[in-house]
Design an enzyme around this catalytic site. Structure first.
Site, PDB file in Angstrom:
ATOM      1  N   ARG A 100       0.881  -1.176   0.000  1.00 15.96           N
ATOM      2  CA  ARG A 100       0.000   0.000   0.000  1.00 15.96           C
ATOM      3  C   ARG A 100       0.917   1.224   0.000  1.00 15.96           C
ATOM      4  O   ARG A 100       1.585   1.517   1.002  1.00 15.96           O
ATOM      5  CB  ARG A 100      -0.905  -0.004   1.237  1.00 15.96           C
ATOM      6  CG  ARG A 100      -1.616   1.323   1.437  1.00 15.96           C
ATOM      7  CD  ARG A 100      -2.741   1.237   2.438  1.00 15.96           C
ATOM      8  NE  ARG A 100      -3.845   0.483   1.914  1.00 15.96           N
ATOM      9  CZ  ARG A 100      -5.076   0.491   2.433  1.00 15.96           C
ATOM     10  NH1 ARG A 100      -5.342   1.225   3.478  1.00 15.96           N
ATOM     11  NH2 ARG A 100      -6.038  -0.219   1.896  1.00 15.96           N
ATOM     12  N   GLN A 130     -10.104  -4.324  -3.466  1.00 14.51           N
ATOM     13  CA  GLN A 130     -11.407  -3.872  -2.972  1.00 14.51           C
ATOM     14  C   GLN A 130     -12.500  -4.172  -3.998  1.00 14.51           C
ATOM     15  O   GLN A 130     -13.565  -4.707  -3.664  1.00 14.51           O
ATOM     16  CB  GLN A 130     -11.354  -2.363  -2.687  1.00 14.51           C
ATOM     17  CG  GLN A 130     -12.684  -1.785  -2.252  1.00 14.51           C
ATOM     18  CD  GLN A 130     -13.134  -2.262  -0.887  1.00 14.51           C
ATOM     19  OE1 GLN A 130     -12.340  -2.272   0.061  1.00 14.51           O
ATOM     20  NE2 GLN A 130     -14.391  -2.677  -0.755  1.00 14.51           N
ATOM     21  N   CYS A 245     -16.444   1.398   0.347  1.00 10.11           N
ATOM     22  CA  CYS A 245     -15.257   0.571   0.618  1.00 10.11           C
ATOM     23  C   CYS A 245     -14.793   0.686   2.070  1.00 10.11           C
ATOM     24  O   CYS A 245     -14.046  -0.162   2.539  1.00 10.11           O
ATOM     25  CB  CYS A 245     -14.129   0.982  -0.316  1.00 10.11           C
ATOM     26  SG  CYS A 245     -13.753   2.740  -0.211  1.00 10.11           S
ATOM     27  N   ARG A 273     -13.536  -9.110   1.765  1.00 12.09           N
ATOM     28  CA  ARG A 273     -12.117  -8.867   1.495  1.00 12.09           C
ATOM     29  C   ARG A 273     -11.282 -10.098   1.887  1.00 12.09           C
ATOM     30  O   ARG A 273     -10.343 -10.462   1.181  1.00 12.09           O
ATOM     31  CB  ARG A 273     -11.625  -7.628   2.270  1.00 12.09           C
ATOM     32  CG  ARG A 273     -12.188  -6.295   1.772  1.00 12.09           C
ATOM     33  CD  ARG A 273     -11.686  -5.941   0.386  1.00 12.09           C
ATOM     34  NE  ARG A 273     -10.238  -5.922   0.289  1.00 12.09           N
ATOM     35  CZ  ARG A 273      -9.462  -4.902   0.664  1.00 12.09           C
ATOM     36  NH1 ARG A 273     -10.015  -3.807   1.142  1.00 12.09           N
ATOM     37  NH2 ARG A 273      -8.140  -4.962   0.538  1.00 12.09           N
TER      38      ARG A 273
HETATM   39  N1  NVA Z   1     -10.295   6.296  -1.691  1.00 11.77           N
HETATM   40  C1  NVA Z   1      -9.948   5.851  -0.364  1.00 11.77           C
HETATM   41  C2  NVA Z   1     -10.090   4.368  -0.269  1.00 11.77           C
HETATM   42  C3  NVA Z   1      -9.806   3.798   1.101  1.00 11.77           C
HETATM   43  C4  NVA Z   1      -9.911   2.293   1.179  1.00 11.77           C
HETATM   44  C5  NVA Z   1      -8.541   6.289  -0.047  1.00 11.77           C
HETATM   45  O1  NVA Z   1      -7.664   6.197  -0.897  1.00 11.77           O
HETATM   46  O2  NVA Z   1      -8.315   6.747   1.072  1.00 11.77           O
END
Ligand code: NVA
Length: 286
Positions: A100, A130, A245, A273
């Protein structure tokens, strides 16, 4: 070897296969309990995470493997150590990597030098895990994907929308995007676009936070003003199902009433998930 950075290069068959396998695993998890015995997943996090972190960690454990959490939030990745060296070193230790990161380009660079599959655990541009989980949820609730009408409303210049644009048309979901002009998607695709919240109709209304992780705090007040009339409330939702999400800012992009209603699928999405991460791990390690 295949990475999962976005769903752009995944075919309809591959996407449906992820979902089918996840359905099988969800039904009979014990059958899969040794499938990744002695395999290790490295999980890299430059941003906070609840669902992605827990679901991948538990998925590895329940498949008989091992997951390592590595916090990048204070690291100097790309500064003191190049992404190239980082990737070449880590991929000699483990069988698969989930990351991430902030910038999607960093993830692409990581994958360029990795000798093991890389999974995108969210970047500013894309969040494929997701959306694969969400397709599983939609299939469970509606019994099909083909022909479902899904409307995304809110900040459409983000990772969730991009991933919906790549995935939905491939599986026959009709995607409508409703957003302020300033926050429309940056990518082309097969979807209809409107700037009017009154156009929000369909089987599913999906929204996301107005303040994604990559959005600077200085932008929050401006966004709140811009997005206020795109809030999902009871009237806007009508009889549709609601998806998000998470994390959600309650009473900003969505009201408490909608989040807690029987039409809300958010906790099923979160649970799925886990099942979809297992399917992704098994397929990429095949
Ligand atoms: N668009 C959000 C999704 C979080 C799962 C973000 O990037 O923070």
């Amino acid at each position: 070897m295949k990475h999962l950075l976005t769903l752009k290069n995944y075919s309809e068959e591959e996407i449906l296969d992820f979902i089918k396998l996840a359905e099988k695993i969800k039904k009979r998890p014990k059958r899969f309990s040794k499938k990744l015995s002695r395999k290790t997943l490295l999980m890299l996090f430059a941003k906070p995470s609840l669902r992605t972190h827990l679901s991948f960690d538990i998925a590895m454990y329940q498949l008989g493997g091992h997951a390592i959490f590595y916090d990048l939030s204070h690291s100097v990745l790309g500064e003191k150590e190049s992404i190239k060296d980082f990737s070449k070193v880590t991929s000699r230790y483990v069988n698969i990597i989930m990351a991430r990161l902030y910038e999607h380009e960093q993830l692409e660079e990581l994958s360029r030098y990795s000798s093991v599959p890389i999974i995108n655990g969210l970047t500013n541009f894309s969040h494929p895990c997701q959306i694969l989980g969400d397709l599983l949820t939609i299939k469970e609730k509606f019994g099909k994907l083909n022909g479902i009408k899904l409307t995304f409303i809110g900040d459409a210049d983000n990772n969730i929308t991009t991933s919906l644009i790549y995935a939905c048309p491939k599986v026959g979901i009709k995607l409508k995007i409703i957003c302020p002009k300033q926050l429309k998607p940056k990518i082309q695709g097969k979807y209809s676009l409107s700037y009017n919240p009154a156009d929000a109709k369909g089987d599913i209304i999906y929204t996301d936070t107005w303040y994604s992780y990559h959005v600077e705090k200085s932008q929050y007040a401006k966004r709140k003003k811009l997005l206020r009339k795109f809030q999902v409330n009871k009237k806007l939702l009508g009889n549709a199902k609601f998806m998000h999400c998470l994390p959600a800012s309650r009473n900003e992009e969505v009201t408490d009433e909608v989040m807690d209603s029987r039409q809300s699928l958010v906790y099923d999405q979160a649970e799925n998930r886990l099942h979809i991460e297992k399917s992704i791990l098994l397929r990429l390690l095949k």
